[in-house]
Scaffold this active site. Sequence first.
Site, PDB file in Angstrom:
ATOM      1  CB  SER A  48      26.308  -7.922  78.377  1.00 52.96           C
ATOM      2  OG  SER A  48      25.598  -9.086  78.736  1.00 52.96           O
ATOM      3  CD  GLU A 102      85.158  15.531  97.328  1.00 49.81           C
ATOM      4  OE1 GLU A 102      86.392  15.604  97.175  1.00 49.81           O
ATOM      5  OE2 GLU A 102      84.603  14.544  97.822  1.00 49.81           O
TER       6      GLU A 102
END
Length: 691
Positions: A348, A87
């Site tokens: 329990s 680029e």
Amino acid sequence: MAGRSSRPARLAASALLAILVAGSAAAISLASMPAPSPGRADKLSTLVLDRDGRLLRPFTAVDGAWRLPAGKDEVDPRFLRFLTTYEDKRFLSHPGVDPLAALRAIGQAALHRGVVSGGSTLTMQVARLLAPDARDRTLARKWREMGAALALERAVGKGGVLDLYLRLAPYGGNLEGVRAASLAYFGKEPGRLSVAEAALLVAIPQAPEARRPDRDVAAAKAARDHVLDRLVAAGELAPAEAAYAREEPVPTGRRPFPNLAAHAAEAAALRVGPGGVARLTLKRDLQRALEDLARDRARSLGPGLSVAILVADHRTGAIEASVGSADYFDASRAGSLDQTRAVRSPGSALKPFIYGFAFENGVAAPETLIEDRPARFGAYAPRNFDEGFHGTVSCAQALALSLNIPAVALLEAVGPTRFVARLRGAGAQVSLPGVEAPGLAVALGGLGVRLVDLATLYAGLARGGATTPLADDPLALADPAGPGRRLLDPIAAAQVAAALLKSPPPQAALGGRIAFKTGTSYGYRDAWAVGFDGAHVVAVWAGRPDGASSAGLVGRDAAAPILFDAFARLGRDVVPLSPEPPEALAALSELPQALRRFRPVGTLAADGSAEAPPLAVAFPPDGARVEVGAGSELTLKAAGGVAPFRWLVDGRPLPPQRRRDAAWTVAGPGFARVTVTDGAGATASANVRID
């Protein structure tokens, strides 16, 4: 002749002056342009990270885009080289505008009366991303971009420009930035990319919608291969590397973003707000392993059933894994609901604390014999889960075997109201139906708790009787060296832990390494298993999120195997529990006569004698402040009751006494709980402060 020869010189000078003036005006115009505002660059995705900074779950930004921050140090250096080579090869040397590229672009525009090649630098591209302009490609717009690029580089420098590009580069749809694209197309962070992956990420932003791999694989591949060719031509890539990269398949769709600890992440995202970053105490790898475990086990349990798992380091209170459901996206299992925070009947699972309070208060001891036979407590007639009875057993055996009758008998002696108050005082959120006072049914699950509450209580057992809040937010963790909230005396906590260590393990599992307890709520609605070793507490719930019954859903069969598998996934060996202190060990023959066999509330003594006056701690009275030096003896006195008397201070027994008083050597200032038990089994306690 001289006059004629000087005229061209004057014209040339005038032309040069005009050029200089125009150039100066252009330079002034460019230099006076401001840097673009951050715009959407500051509208980031909310991120939730684990304790090591690894991504658990991202959320879209407020504008709906996936815009994840990614600095240049977090991206594969190869991608950065490919990007600048393709680029903007002079990126590191120009001030934001490349003069050579700009002159070429201007010349081509003048020749063709329109923009042919952009000549854009990376900085100019970032300026355009910060201030998008939908108008046609014109010299005026290009001029504005050049000025903005120069100002942008002055403001943030080369590193800042790269960071903005990595954050804003378009990758199709609502994907912005290299990190979002890498996660969506490759399913991984951009820190390590293949040559082909890096080239594809360079290519897409040039035409993000046309080159989206999830829409046009051929176009994406062609663009990637073009980048590879350019890199070879520039000498950045060897031909053999490029040839190998061309053979790598292009992704054909978008992958889902990470969604680990979905429920905990949602809560964290609300705490930090849009664009914030929340770091939790969770461990990503453990979280993923337990989510897989929960998903697999829920499917094997049956349709509509879900599983929740919570893991915490009980030494610090840090939650290391929080699985709120079997599958967040499975609507048939109500996956969006966090079952670690759902209030349900524990069955329990609270029995260990009944025994702990009984041990602490001198109502019973681990070796005290207790009857497991049919019994009625007023209108309440509990039965054991297996419908059978074991006769005479020790309290430790009754707890390990999870027998119901002994637990209810001990709760009657302890007092259900006191029991619930102690649980709440230790930090557990306990819910009771209606407005009635707690009854004996709470021993077998007649109240509501959350999975995180059970984990908190069991962590308190592992911590020697002091609870600390469990949290996944580092800022919410208490000081691990702090005293915590009092749940049990250390001796009672150690005695309960020793009994739970003997709980029968699930089939094919190795017992004696994890102290654990299971629970099954009435009607087979909820299956529980909670356990701990010397470092971690793990809590498991299985059931239907809608609370419906599931035939055969039992804690020992459904939840306990998940508990043991979760411990196996912690990535380390089981850490042994601390050995019981000598004070906690006592044979049946060493116990006072009244503690050798438990007598239920309301029964007469063996000789049928009438009750003695109620037992009480006469000195020091409850709530008293006593001034006494460390190492001094304090005389404890009892009123009422029958000899012999057994005294305990903070759960530690003093020598048995026939008299009503005993000598206690004070260790130092602080709070202490003084308990006395008489020969009839009655108990009285007082909390005092020593100054």
